[in-house]
Design a protein around this motif. Structure first.
Motif, mmCIF file in Angstrom:
data_model
loop_
_atom_site.group_PDB
_atom_site.id
_atom_site.type_symbol
_atom_site.label_atom_id
_atom_site.label_comp_id
_atom_site.label_asym_id
_atom_site.label_seq_id
_atom_site.Cartn_x
_atom_site.Cartn_y
_atom_site.Cartn_z
ATOM 1 N N ASP A 54 0.415 -1.130 -0.329
ATOM 2 C CA ASP A 54 0.320 0.318 0.135
ATOM 3 C C ASP A 54 1.201 1.077 0.323
ATOM 4 O O ASP A 54 1.607 1.511 0.898
ATOM 5 N N ARG A 55 0.796 1.772 -1.513
ATOM 6 C CA ARG A 55 1.795 3.011 -0.991
ATOM 7 C C ARG A 55 0.805 4.463 -0.421
ATOM 8 O O ARG A 55 1.823 5.008 0.390
ATOM 9 N N GLY A 56 -0.059 4.161 -0.193
ATOM 10 C CA GLY A 56 -0.766 5.189 0.679
ATOM 11 C C GLY A 56 -0.092 5.558 2.100
ATOM 12 O O GLY A 56 -0.192 6.575 2.232
ATOM 13 N N LEU A 57 -0.194 4.295 2.559
ATOM 14 C CA LEU A 57 0.783 4.308 4.015
ATOM 15 C C LEU A 57 1.546 5.282 4.204
ATOM 16 O O LEU A 57 2.259 5.886 4.790
ATOM 17 N N PHE A 58 3.120 4.861 2.893
ATOM 18 C CA PHE A 58 3.768 5.482 2.915
ATOM 19 C C PHE A 58 3.891 7.182 2.732
ATOM 20 O O PHE A 58 4.534 7.856 3.246
ATOM 21 N N ASN A 59 2.684 7.081 1.543
ATOM 22 C CA ASN A 59 2.835 8.617 1.729
ATOM 23 C C ASN A 59 1.704 9.281 2.555
ATOM 24 O O ASN A 59 2.020 10.556 3.260
ATOM 25 N N ASP A 60 1.508 8.654 3.681
ATOM 26 C CA ASP A 60 0.657 9.596 4.709
ATOM 27 C C ASP A 60 1.827 9.160 5.941
ATOM 28 O O ASP A 60 1.328 10.403 6.472
ATOM 29 N N LEU A 61 2.801 8.949 5.658
ATOM 30 C CA LEU A 61 3.961 8.868 6.662
ATOM 31 C C LEU A 61 5.114 10.499 6.522
ATOM 32 O O LEU A 61 4.757 10.995 7.210
ATOM 33 N N ARG A 62 5.354 9.895 5.427
ATOM 34 C CA ARG A 62 5.915 11.118 4.303
ATOM 35 C C ARG A 62 5.503 12.849 4.977
ATOM 36 O O ARG A 62 3.726 12.768 4.953
ATOM 37 N N GLY A 63 6.502 13.396 6.000
ATOM 38 C CA GLY A 63 6.007 14.342 5.969
ATOM 39 C C GLY A 63 5.364 15.086 7.629
ATOM 40 O O GLY A 63 4.819 15.986 8.025
ATOM 41 N N THR A 64 5.066 14.163 8.130
ATOM 42 C CA THR A 64 4.332 14.153 9.781
ATOM 43 C C THR A 64 6.083 12.557 10.546
ATOM 44 O O THR A 64 5.396 12.446 11.532
ATOM 45 N N GLU A 65 6.703 12.997 9.946
ATOM 46 C CA GLU A 65 7.808 12.378 10.904
ATOM 47 C C GLU A 65 8.455 12.584 12.298
ATOM 48 O O GLU A 65 9.015 12.417 12.703
ATOM 49 N N ASP A 66 8.141 13.931 12.406
ATOM 50 C CA ASP A 66 8.789 14.904 13.621
ATOM 51 C C ASP A 66 7.329 14.416 14.330
ATOM 52 O O ASP A 66 6.049 15.503 13.753
ATOM 53 N N THR A 67 7.821 14.813 15.817
ATOM 54 C CA THR A 67 6.601 15.266 16.490
ATOM 55 C C THR A 67 6.282 16.959 16.930
ATOM 56 O O THR A 67 7.293 17.819 16.505
#
Length: 294
Positions: free
Chosen positions: A218-231
């Protein structure tokens, strides 16, 4: 000479104590395994694949049964109801056994083929044999009755322990996955070539290059993660906090805490990072830092 009366056998206190300790240890291990199975299953992890130390399963149940006042009260109520359920079950079994004995006694006293008849059919002989055996054995076989009683008691105890451990494991997992988590906040810093995701320390606004990486699933799982890696705690209504779930067998398991308005069916996405030979910098903290993000 007067003969001394036969001395009464001394109770084997040590043997009974050892048996109780063995059963208690088995119950604790069972409760600890069920608790951790339900806890990690909430995060989509199989406890059998985590290589957890066996002795740790014996310590977890103390939290299940005696973690706080509510846990102690719930445990006391559960085992009180268990005692009632055991007695009711044994009472029903006794009633059913009495009915069965009466039926077999009736069959024995009213045989289909009279005993004076020389020739009996094979089915009549089997029925007669079964009736004779059952009427003489079902009422007086203490071993069978004791075995049934023990099966009933053990079954009810295991059912209650399973329910207590599972419910507590799910409740603790939901708490740790949310905003009131007891798990540590984490900052994980790694060499750039080891991560397909993450923020650059010198340029947090630029996504890292994905050259050389491939994906299956699921590429969407990866896209949802990018940009939100920091607290990020700048917006109290949309807190983004990364926490450490587990570090075991060369793997680091991270997840982003669920929002305050998460439903009971929501689950956090889990990230598993394999530790490499170039080293990591891992910072753990019980709470989010007060320093504002750039």
């Amino acid at each position: 000479m007067t003969s001394n009366p036969n001395p009464s056998p001394d109770p084997n206190i040590l043997g009974k104590f050892t048996s109780v300790i063995g059963l208690f240890g088995a119950a604790l291990f069972f409760a600890g395994w069920i608790y951790r199975w339900s806890y990690f299953y909430f995060f989509q992890l199989e406890v059998s694949n985590l290589d957890l130390p066996t002795q740790s399963f014996l310590m977890v149940p103390l939290q299940i049964f005696f973690g706080d006042v509510w846990a102690i009260g719930k445990t006391a109520i559960a085992f009180l109801l268990t005692a009632v359920a055991i007695n009711i079950t044994l009472w029903l079994i006794a009633i059913v056994s009495e009915i069965v004995v009466r039926i077999f006694n009736y069959l024995l006293s009213n045989r289909i083929i009279p005993a004076t008849q020389r020739k009996q059919s094979r089915s009549a002989k089997l029925l007669n044999s079964l009736a004779v055996y059952s009427s003489s054995q079902l009422r007086f076989v203490d071993f069978l009755r004791s075995l049934i009683n023990e099966i009933v008691i053990v079954s009810w105890v295991l059912i209650v322990i399973f329910w207590l451990a599972q419910s507590q494991g799910i409740a603790d997992a939901r708490r740790d996955a949310g905003q009131n988590s007891t798990l540590p906040v984490i900052a994980l810093i790694s060499p750039e070539e080891k991560f397909a995701v993450g923020r650059k320390l010198d340029d947090v606004f630029t996504n890292p290059t994905l050259k050389g990486y491939k994906i299956i699933g699921d590429r969407g799982l990866f896209n949802d993660l990018r940009g939100t890696e920091d607290t990020d705690t700048s917006n109290p209504n949309q807190l983004r906090i990364w926490r450490l779930l587990l570090e075991r067998s060369g793997w680091i398991y991270l997840f982003k805490a669920l929002p305050a308005n998460a439903t009971p069916s929501d689950r956090p996405a889990l990230i598993a990072i394999q530790q490499g030979d170039k080293g990591y910098l891992m910072i753990r903290s019980p709470e989010v830092s007060k320093t504002s993000s750039p």
